[in-house]
Design a protein around this motif. Sequence first.
Motif, mmCIF file in Angstrom:
data_model
loop_
_atom_site.group_PDB
_atom_site.id
_atom_site.type_symbol
_atom_site.label_atom_id
_atom_site.label_comp_id
_atom_site.label_asym_id
_atom_site.label_seq_id
_atom_site.Cartn_x
_atom_site.Cartn_y
_atom_site.Cartn_z
ATOM 1 N N ASP A 53 0.782 -1.120 0.082
ATOM 2 C CA ASP A 53 -0.063 0.134 0.011
ATOM 3 C C ASP A 53 0.821 1.283 0.049
ATOM 4 O OD1 ASP A 53 -2.647 -1.155 0.083
ATOM 5 O OD2 ASP A 53 -2.083 -1.889 2.084
ATOM 6 N N ALA B 139 0.981 4.151 -2.817
ATOM 7 C CA ALA B 139 0.650 5.617 -2.425
ATOM 8 C C ALA B 139 1.802 6.501 -2.731
ATOM 9 C CB ALA B 139 0.559 5.746 -0.856
ATOM 10 N N TYR C 126 6.427 8.184 -0.298
ATOM 11 C CA TYR C 126 5.314 8.271 0.436
ATOM 12 C C TYR C 126 5.347 8.686 2.092
ATOM 13 C CZ TYR C 126 1.644 6.207 3.879
ATOM 14 O OH TYR C 126 0.746 5.931 4.698
#
Lengths: 552, 339
Positions: free
Chosen positions: A193, A197, A296
């Motif tokens: 994730d 991102a 990120y």
Amino acid sequence: MSFLQLFRHLSPRPGLALDGHKQVSTTRAVTTLAASRCNILYLPLQQHAGSKARLRIKAGERVLRGQCLTWIEPGVSVPVHAPTSGYVSAIEAHPVAHPSGLSDTCIVLEPDGLDEADPQGLVPLPDYTRLDETTLRCRICEAGIVGLGGAVFPAAIKLNVKPDIPIRQLIINGAECEPWITCDDMLMRTRADEILAGARIMLQVLANHAPDGKLTALIGIEDNKPEAIAAMQAALARLAHSAPHTFRVVPIPTRYPAGGEKQLIQQLTGQEVPSGGRPADIGMICHNVATARAIYRAVVLGEPLMSRYVTVTGDGVREPANFEVPVGMPVEELVRHAGGMLEPDCTLTMGGSMMGMALHSPQVPVVKATNCIQVQRPVPERQPTPPMPCIRCGRCAEACPMSLLPQQLYWHARARELEQAETCHLFDCIECGCCTHVCPSHIPLVSYYRFAKADIRSKRAARTLADQARTRHAFREERLERAKRERAEKLARHKAAVRQQSPDTDTASTATEAGTASTPDARQAAINAALERAKAKKAALAKAEPESGENA
Amino acid sequence: MSRTHTTLTRPDVALIMRQVLYALLPGTALLFYLYGFGLLSNLILACLSAWGLEALMLHLRRRPLRPFLQDYSVIVTGWLLAVSLPAYAPWWLILIAMSFAVVIGKHLYGGLGQNPFNPAMLGYAAVLVSFPLEMTRWPDPAQSGLMTADFSTLLASVFGIGTAHWDSFSGATPLDQARMALHGGKSLMDTGISLFSWPQTLSWNLLNLAWLGGGLWLLWQRIISWHIPAALLGSLTLVAGLFWLLDPNHYATPWFHLLQGATMLGAFFIATDPVSASTTPVGKILYAGGIGCFVYIIRTWGGYPDAMASAVLIMNMAVPLLDYYTQPRVYGHRRRWLP
């Protein structure tokens, strides 16, 4: 076996099918090592490609977690941050990972265990979609982010595309083709994730460069990492409803060096990066998965690059695994966290088995470029065999992913025929080591190319300096010449003016002056006259001096 | 050096050379069947002298003996010469050929990897032009085989001890007969050459098939690439086929050319010598294609019975040029036809 298969067997493809040894380090979970628990951290000032960062702190100062220890400067440079709070005990030369085995300036940080965050550190920017590309790029630079795939080129500069260059594709490199290394694999499995991102932030940075607003992101992963592919696809599915851009996870065949930027682009898009150019020239930007994740964390969490995933592997370490390691941790300590060495005289290598670098000291710190620490037993088969002469067998050319003629390059590099080496495209060599690997004569080919490249670069630098000096000299000569000419012209003008003012008086002197230019006799006469005048002056002076002396 | 390597068993020069020797075994076994002790003496003398000369030259050049004597490259040279020279070759002929091959062909150019010419073929060519009589006396397999020729003939012919009975059983090879028929204006039918006439023609055919078998194994093992054998055999077939179609009475069939003389030995073992061959894919094809053409030209209109040595040496000279002009397109560069 069909004819096609037979032909495939007989015509070798570029690159190598290598034994990956990936299983060794993927069975254990990733452990995060706290910087505050370290005894000591060594932070080299040069952890990126480009110019060395300048210090902002002094020895003896207390620094806080996330504090920027060097100045943020324009040019190819990024700052270094303190991974935890503590005291800077010294700023001194310490062994670093470098092929030469030389030391470099490091900040020696003794953690105080409090892990106190810097209140003036980076502010989290969770709402990054509202920000413009310059702000985001500044943040990426401030956070000290470099390409974590190995090249350590400042990420912000790579994302800084000239306004007129269109970018159509962002390529996220999760290939990780080198044997033994699994840090990107484990990162994709556990932090999919965050990677996505980060990639979205990069898309945001590049959004203005996309012609007609179409910008796609391809995530290339070698097909020997099915778990990573699955994890990335799952993360993509979670993102799908909110993602404004098209992401695609593309499994690619496992074949070294599939993770090389140029090879990955060719594999994913069928296009080639022009020689001497950048991927941006064909509308692409390529970043590593770990870089995406660091971006990120820097933007959304306000956390500078202070740690990274590192694989500790090899047949000489007790519990090979991946760790999230604070930058600056000595390799020795990291190996201790992995259960320690099985034998005292194991060899340490930073990086994979193809492009890795032998470590000369176990005190070398983990830096931003460190993806893997190999601890290998000193088996006799791994000892370098003495090279034999090249027999021109051509295996190197078959293996070369750039379609170079390594054997020809070697020939020129060895004979120091640097110009010919350049015409054989020496600078297109990506130093992947395929040629060295297949050479039956065990010639360290890549070492020759590196040497030749360094030689050419230093000669070029010397030539530039010499050219500058020559230009300067020529300019000075010209300036002096011009000054002389201008003086002469001024004099001539002055004389002409004088002559015009009093054309009738002193015709004799005019005649003599005219004569100086024409006949040597007249010139001699003028010289004699001048000498006479000087003598008379001297005599007058000599007469005057004793008088004045007496008066005193 | 700053790198470590994963794969522990990498091929080295010695392994490559050993595999070439293995691939030579079927042909050598057939030769042994056909020529018995004559081949054995060739092999032993050639390999021993090759090894001795290599050691001598290494010593004179102050090079380390051990790695170079263990790399088998000079044994391959000796072996190739031994199977190229007529069986029962006299010892001095072998020694002269080997001296040329090892001393002049290899070491005067700088040793392993430096020679522009194929050493074995240089040695062969040297004795071919110097001693044409001895070089064309191939014994008749029917009389010189393992079963028929005894040890005394060996001593007589190789070492000159006793009386030699050579002339009684040496004869022209089928290639020679075909060439002489052409020169004499006779048709091939008159010479009575057919593909299957035992012992001369058939034995040569079988021998070529044996070399072909070994060569295919080398190809499978990826010791050699397909480019050179394919281009050599292809161009030879093409040229031979063209002339044969024009005048089948005068010119021998393509398969006659493929299966006679040193065609297969040359295509798989001699032209593929990496040191003296071209290294780029296109260069290899041009190089081997040239050899195929020259083999046909020299066989048909030249003055020698076979042409492999001369053809290989001629094309060896073109290798630097071929390598330079046939560099493959490098990643990220545009294709350019002339550098």
